[in-house]
Design a protein around this motif. Structure first.
Motif, PDB file in Angstrom:
ATOM      1  N   LYS A   1       0.820  -1.207   0.000  1.00 28.67           N
ATOM      2  CA  LYS A   1       0.000   0.000   0.000  1.00 28.67           C
ATOM      3  C   LYS A   1       0.858   1.262   0.000  1.00 28.67           C
ATOM      4  CE  LYS A   1      -4.098   1.900   2.339  1.00 28.67           C
ATOM      5  NZ  LYS A   1      -5.020   1.642   1.201  1.00 28.67           N
ATOM      6  N   GLU A   2       2.044   1.196   0.578  1.00 31.77           N
ATOM      7  CA  GLU A   2       2.951   2.340   0.538  1.00 31.77           C
ATOM      8  C   GLU A   2       3.370   2.658  -0.890  1.00 31.77           C
ATOM      9  OE1 GLU A   2       6.234   1.481   3.094  1.00 31.77           O
ATOM     10  OE2 GLU A   2       4.982   1.296   4.892  1.00 31.77           O
ATOM     11  N   PHE A   3       3.438   1.626  -1.707  1.00 22.51           N
ATOM     12  CA  PHE A   3       3.788   1.829  -3.112  1.00 22.51           C
ATOM     13  C   PHE A   3       2.555   2.153  -3.937  1.00 22.51           C
ATOM     14  CE2 PHE A   3       4.308   0.109  -7.421  1.00 22.51           C
ATOM     15  CZ  PHE A   3       5.383   0.881  -7.847  1.00 22.51           C
ATOM     16  N   ASP A   4       1.455   1.439  -3.707  1.00 25.96           N
ATOM     17  CA  ASP A   4       0.215   1.638  -4.458  1.00 25.96           C
ATOM     18  C   ASP A   4      -0.923   1.818  -3.452  1.00 25.96           C
ATOM     19  OD1 ASP A   4      -1.991   1.671  -6.065  1.00 25.96           O
ATOM     20  OD2 ASP A   4      -1.562  -0.209  -7.102  1.00 25.96           O
ATOM     21  N   PRO A   5      -1.376   3.043  -3.215  1.00 23.27           N
ATOM     22  CA  PRO A   5      -2.412   3.294  -2.205  1.00 23.27           C
ATOM     23  C   PRO A   5      -3.729   2.560  -2.457  1.00 23.27           C
ATOM     24  CG  PRO A   5      -1.340   5.348  -2.865  1.00 23.27           C
ATOM     25  CD  PRO A   5      -0.867   4.285  -3.814  1.00 23.27           C
ATOM     26  N   LEU A   6      -3.932   2.031  -3.662  1.00 21.43           N
ATOM     27  CA  LEU A   6      -5.182   1.334  -3.950  1.00 21.43           C
ATOM     28  C   LEU A   6      -5.236  -0.063  -3.337  1.00 21.43           C
ATOM     29  CD1 LEU A   6      -5.893   2.316  -7.662  1.00 21.43           C
ATOM     30  CD2 LEU A   6      -7.101   3.071  -5.623  1.00 21.43           C
ATOM     31  N   MET A   7      -4.131  -0.586  -2.845  1.00 22.42           N
ATOM     32  CA  MET A   7      -4.173  -1.908  -2.230  1.00 22.42           C
ATOM     33  C   MET A   7      -5.077  -1.884  -0.997  1.00 22.42           C
ATOM     34  SD  MET A   7      -3.567  -5.084  -1.872  1.00 22.42           S
ATOM     35  CE  MET A   7      -2.530  -5.333  -3.320  1.00 22.42           C
ATOM     36  N   ASP A   8      -6.060  -2.787  -0.985  1.00 22.01           N
ATOM     37  CA  ASP A   8      -6.971  -2.936   0.152  1.00 22.01           C
ATOM     38  C   ASP A   8      -6.447  -4.086   1.012  1.00 22.01           C
ATOM     39  OD1 ASP A   8      -9.161  -3.877   1.797  1.00 22.01           O
ATOM     40  OD2 ASP A   8     -10.461  -2.584   0.602  1.00 22.01           O
ATOM     41  N   VAL A   9      -5.885  -3.769   2.150  1.00 21.99           N
ATOM     42  CA  VAL A   9      -5.230  -4.775   2.977  1.00 21.99           C
ATOM     43  C   VAL A   9      -6.229  -5.810   3.498  1.00 21.99           C
ATOM     44  CG1 VAL A   9      -3.828  -5.159   5.038  1.00 21.99           C
ATOM     45  CG2 VAL A   9      -3.403  -3.143   3.599  1.00 21.99           C
ATOM     46  N   ASP A  10      -7.426  -5.372   3.843  1.00 19.03           N
ATOM     47  CA  ASP A  10      -8.438  -6.320   4.318  1.00 19.03           C
ATOM     48  C   ASP A  10      -8.838  -7.294   3.211  1.00 19.03           C
ATOM     49  OD1 ASP A  10      -8.471  -5.235   6.853  1.00 19.03           O
ATOM     50  OD2 ASP A  10     -10.135  -3.868   6.419  1.00 19.03           O
ATOM     51  N   THR A  11      -8.976  -6.766   2.000  1.00 22.09           N
ATOM     52  CA  THR A  11      -9.299  -7.646   0.870  1.00 22.09           C
ATOM     53  C   THR A  11      -8.170  -8.631   0.611  1.00 22.09           C
ATOM     54  OG1 THR A  11     -10.688  -5.950  -0.157  1.00 22.09           O
ATOM     55  CG2 THR A  11      -9.887  -7.713  -1.587  1.00 22.09           C
ATOM     56  N   LEU A  12      -6.930  -8.177   0.694  1.00 18.69           N
ATOM     57  CA  LEU A  12      -5.783  -9.069   0.509  1.00 18.69           C
ATOM     58  C   LEU A  12      -5.807 -10.182   1.548  1.00 18.69           C
ATOM     59  CD1 LEU A  12      -3.066  -9.824  -0.786  1.00 18.69           C
ATOM     60  CD2 LEU A  12      -1.968  -8.213   0.801  1.00 18.69           C
ATOM     61  N   LYS A  13      -6.094  -9.829   2.794  1.00 15.13           N
ATOM     62  CA  LYS A  13      -6.144 -10.845   3.847  1.00 15.13           C
ATOM     63  C   LYS A  13      -7.254 -11.858   3.570  1.00 15.13           C
ATOM     64  CE  LYS A  13      -6.562 -11.501   8.840  1.00 15.13           C
ATOM     65  NZ  LYS A  13      -6.791 -10.865  10.159  1.00 15.13           N
ATOM     66  N   ALA A  14      -8.424 -11.377   3.128  1.00 19.16           N
ATOM     67  CA  ALA A  14      -9.534 -12.288   2.810  1.00 19.16           C
ATOM     68  C   ALA A  14      -9.176 -13.192   1.641  1.00 19.16           C
ATOM     69  CB  ALA A  14     -10.790 -11.477   2.500  1.00 19.16           C
ATOM     70  N   THR A  15      -8.464 -12.642   0.650  1.00 20.40           N
ATOM     71  CA  THR A  15      -8.032 -13.446  -0.504  1.00 20.40           C
ATOM     72  C   THR A  15      -7.053 -14.527  -0.057  1.00 20.40           C
ATOM     73  OG1 THR A  15      -8.335 -11.566  -2.001  1.00 20.40           O
ATOM     74  CG2 THR A  15      -6.898 -13.341  -2.745  1.00 20.40           C
ATOM     75  N   PHE A  16      -6.123 -14.154   0.818  1.00 17.52           N
ATOM     76  CA  PHE A  16      -5.179 -15.126   1.364  1.00 17.52           C
ATOM     77  C   PHE A  16      -5.919 -16.267   2.067  1.00 17.52           C
ATOM     78  CE2 PHE A  16      -2.980 -16.361   5.338  1.00 17.52           C
ATOM     79  CZ  PHE A  16      -1.872 -17.022   4.806  1.00 17.52           C
ATOM     80  N   GLU A  17      -6.873 -15.944   2.901  1.00 19.82           N
ATOM     81  CA  GLU A  17      -7.614 -16.978   3.635  1.00 19.82           C
ATOM     82  C   GLU A  17      -8.418 -17.862   2.693  1.00 19.82           C
ATOM     83  OE1 GLU A  17      -9.750 -14.556   6.380  1.00 19.82           O
ATOM     84  OE2 GLU A  17      -8.052 -14.399   7.800  1.00 19.82           O
ATOM     85  N   GLU A  18      -8.984 -17.252   1.636  1.00 16.07           N
ATOM     86  CA  GLU A  18      -9.728 -18.053   0.662  1.00 16.07           C
ATOM     87  C   GLU A  18      -8.789 -19.009  -0.071  1.00 16.07           C
ATOM     88  OE1 GLU A  18     -13.094 -16.805  -2.321  1.00 16.07           O
ATOM     89  OE2 GLU A  18     -11.158 -16.567  -3.340  1.00 16.07           O
TER      90      GLU A  18
END
Length: 558
Positions: free
Chosen positions: A434-451
């Motif tokens: 997110k520091e590089f690309d502010p559009l990264m949604d960290v919560d969505t990334l975490k949900a994708t990882f769990e899926e």
């Protein structure tokens, strides 16, 4: 009518006055239809000859600008087969060779029995964007590729299996009508070997290459539009070069010109890993003399890693050494079966997804997320000495033109440079992204990882049907990420040309004595469809251009 009367006027007639200049103008229009200049300034310059340099530093019959694969073939055929005095200008400080000298060396082979089917194949994948006379000319000349390879002592093997994708790329069109319609050369030593073999032939023929040439400007008769030579800077000195018959432009693509890429390519950023001297210099040169551009949005490319490092501002081919990884877009969502990201030539199409909710491409950049076991499994890219040692790090390159020394053996140097991001947890890694690309949604990334972890545990990718044996769960951290962008090989746009390799104006009339070959205006369109086509493009249009240009009368004939 003599050839010089058809294509332009002699130097003597340039200097004789308006009457002779007007007669020559009519002769030029008969062939090219491009002597319609009526401005008084152009008439005055043509009548007085003031547009001509007072002296010439160099003179030749054929001037070739750019010593990559196309420039090499044009110079060989011009000097050897056609008996012309050829001079080559090259931007690099030494060696030359362009992208073709650092790629995997494949070139297309079309056999006589398959040529009509291959013409139909080109029509099928270019969707009407490549004129039929060019298709005819390309295939008829491509049939001779092995003949010329043998003539000039090239080392190769004819194969039916490509190192870099299917042959032909879209064989399945029209109910598999084009399967097996072409073959391919396989070259041990890749493009580096072919370069050295052909460069030795060039040297034996006495063709001179001038290095460190840059900022060229074409010299054009303002009335007849003939190209009679060029200005070039060699180091810090401007030189004039007379081309008695023609100029053949073989300057490659614009892979390292951010302005041109942003203006013409279908998406941005778009990064490349090839010949860093390909900065699109020829685009302005041909625009200045009235050329029409075509295929400017075309590229041969896949998806690759971008370092994001200003000292190493190029893409790097990457691969995961293990299976404990998944890819996400810039919003943190998986978007593809990671095992099927597209071909090595057209994989960049996978990243062409525009999301109106962000008014931008949501897969540029994408991110490859992986774990410690994958990091430890092997190198993420190639190094000097590897089987696939080609590109801008090849040990064959002199230090002055090599961009770097290749990937480290344990990925640690790249981690220290920041090319690989890392975090103890997925959340921490997401914040780094997110520091590089502010559009990264960290919560969505975490949900994708769990899926993904759930799919891996179940042995079934319910979202993209990735093969079960490759669905390996990630371990407990730390985690890593590399950024993925469209990029790898080369752009293909440049001046529009005809079946004689003559550069055309917007009315599609030839600009007299100006030719183009290679990736500087590649004839492939709509998509890149010919495996080995870039090297074949060099061979085919380099030969055609040299032959046609050699048939002209000297513009300065008395």
């Amino acid at each position: 009518m003599k050839k010089d009367e058809q294509l332009g006027v002699s130097r003597r007639s340039f200097l004789k006055g308006a009457g002779l200049a007007a007669a020559a103008m009519a002769g030029t229009a008969a062939l090219a239809g491009c002597a319609n200049e009526s401005a008084g300034g152009a008439d005055t310059l043509a009548n007085t000859g003031d547009w001509l340099p007072q002296t010439w530093d160099y003179e030749c019959d054929l001037l070739v600008i750019g010593y990559g694969g196309a420039g090499m073939w044009a110079s060989l055929i011009g000097a050897d087969e056609c008996g012309q005095q050829v001079l080559v200008l090259e931007k690099a400080p030494e060696r030359g060779g362009g992208n073709s000298s650092i790629n995997n060396g494949e070139w297309t082979i079309v056999e006589e029995a398959d040529k009509e089917r291959f013409k139909d194949y080109i029509r099928a994948f270019t969707k009407g964007k490549t004129p039929d006379p060019m298709i005819e000319a390309w295939v008829e000349e491509c049939v001779r590729n092995t003949e010329y390879a043998d003539k000039y002592g090239m080392t190769y093997e004819v194969v039916e299996q490509a190192l870099a994708g299917a042959i032909p790329e879209y064989f399945f069109l029209d109910d598999n009508a084009y399967e097996g319609s072409c073959k391919l050369s396989s070259v041990d030593g890749f493009g580096m070997l072919s370069f050295h073999e052909l460069d030795a032939q060039r040297e034996a023929l006495g063709v001179e290459v001038l290095f460190d040439c840059h900022d060229e400007r074409l010299i054009q008769n303002p009335q007849t539009k003939e190209i009679v030579g060029a200005y070039t800077m060699i180091g810090n000195e401007e030189k004039t070069v007379k081309a008695r018959k023609a100029v053949i432009m073989t300057l490659g693509g614009f892979e390292f010109n951010e302005e041109l890429k942003n203006q013409y390519l279908k998406c941005s950023p778009f990064k490349f890993e090839g010949w860093r001297f390909n900065t699109g210099d020829g685009i302005k040169m041909v625009e200045d003399v009235g050329a029409k551009l075509w295929h400017m949005d075309m590229a041969i490319s896949m998806y690759s890693m971008w370092t994001r490092d200003p000292e190493y501002d190029f893409s790097i081919l990457y691969f995961m050494p293990g299976f404990s990884y998944f890819n996400v877009n810039r919003l943190g969502k998986r978007f593809v079966n990671e095992n099927n990201m597209g071909s090595p030539h057209n994989g960049w199409h996978t990243l062409l997804s525009f999301d109106d909710s962000i008014a931008d491409f949501d897969r540029i950049p994408s991110w490859d997320i992986f774990d410690q076991s994958c990091f430890d499994a092997g190198k993420l890219s190639t190094s000097q000495g590897d089987f696939f040692e080609c590109g801008n790090f090849a040990s064959d390159l002199p230090d002055s033109v090599r961009d770097w020394d290749g990937w480290s053996q344990d990925n640690k140097a790249e981690l220290e440079r920041g090319w690989i991001l890392t975090g103890a947890t997925i959340e921490e890694l997401g914040q780094k992204i997110k520091e590089f690309d502010p559009l990264m949604d960290v919560d969505t990334l975490k949900a994708t990882f769990e899926e993904y972890q759930g799919f891996a545990a179940a042995g079934k990718d319910a979202r993209f049907d990735r093969a079960a044996e490759t669905m390996v769960p990630l371990d407990n951290g730390p985690y890593y990420a590399v950024s993925i962008y469209p990029g790898s090989c080369s752009t293909l746009g440049g001046p529009m040309k005809n079946e004689n390799a003559q550069v055309l104006d917007p009315a599609q009339n030839p600009i007299p004595r100006l030719y183009a070959a290679g990736c500087f205006g590649n004839f492939q369109s709509h998509t890149y469809g010919i495996t080995g086509g870039n090297n074949a493009e060099n061979q085919v249009w380099g030969r055609i251009a040299a032959r046609h240009a050699s048939g002209l009368e000297n513009w300065d004939a008395e």
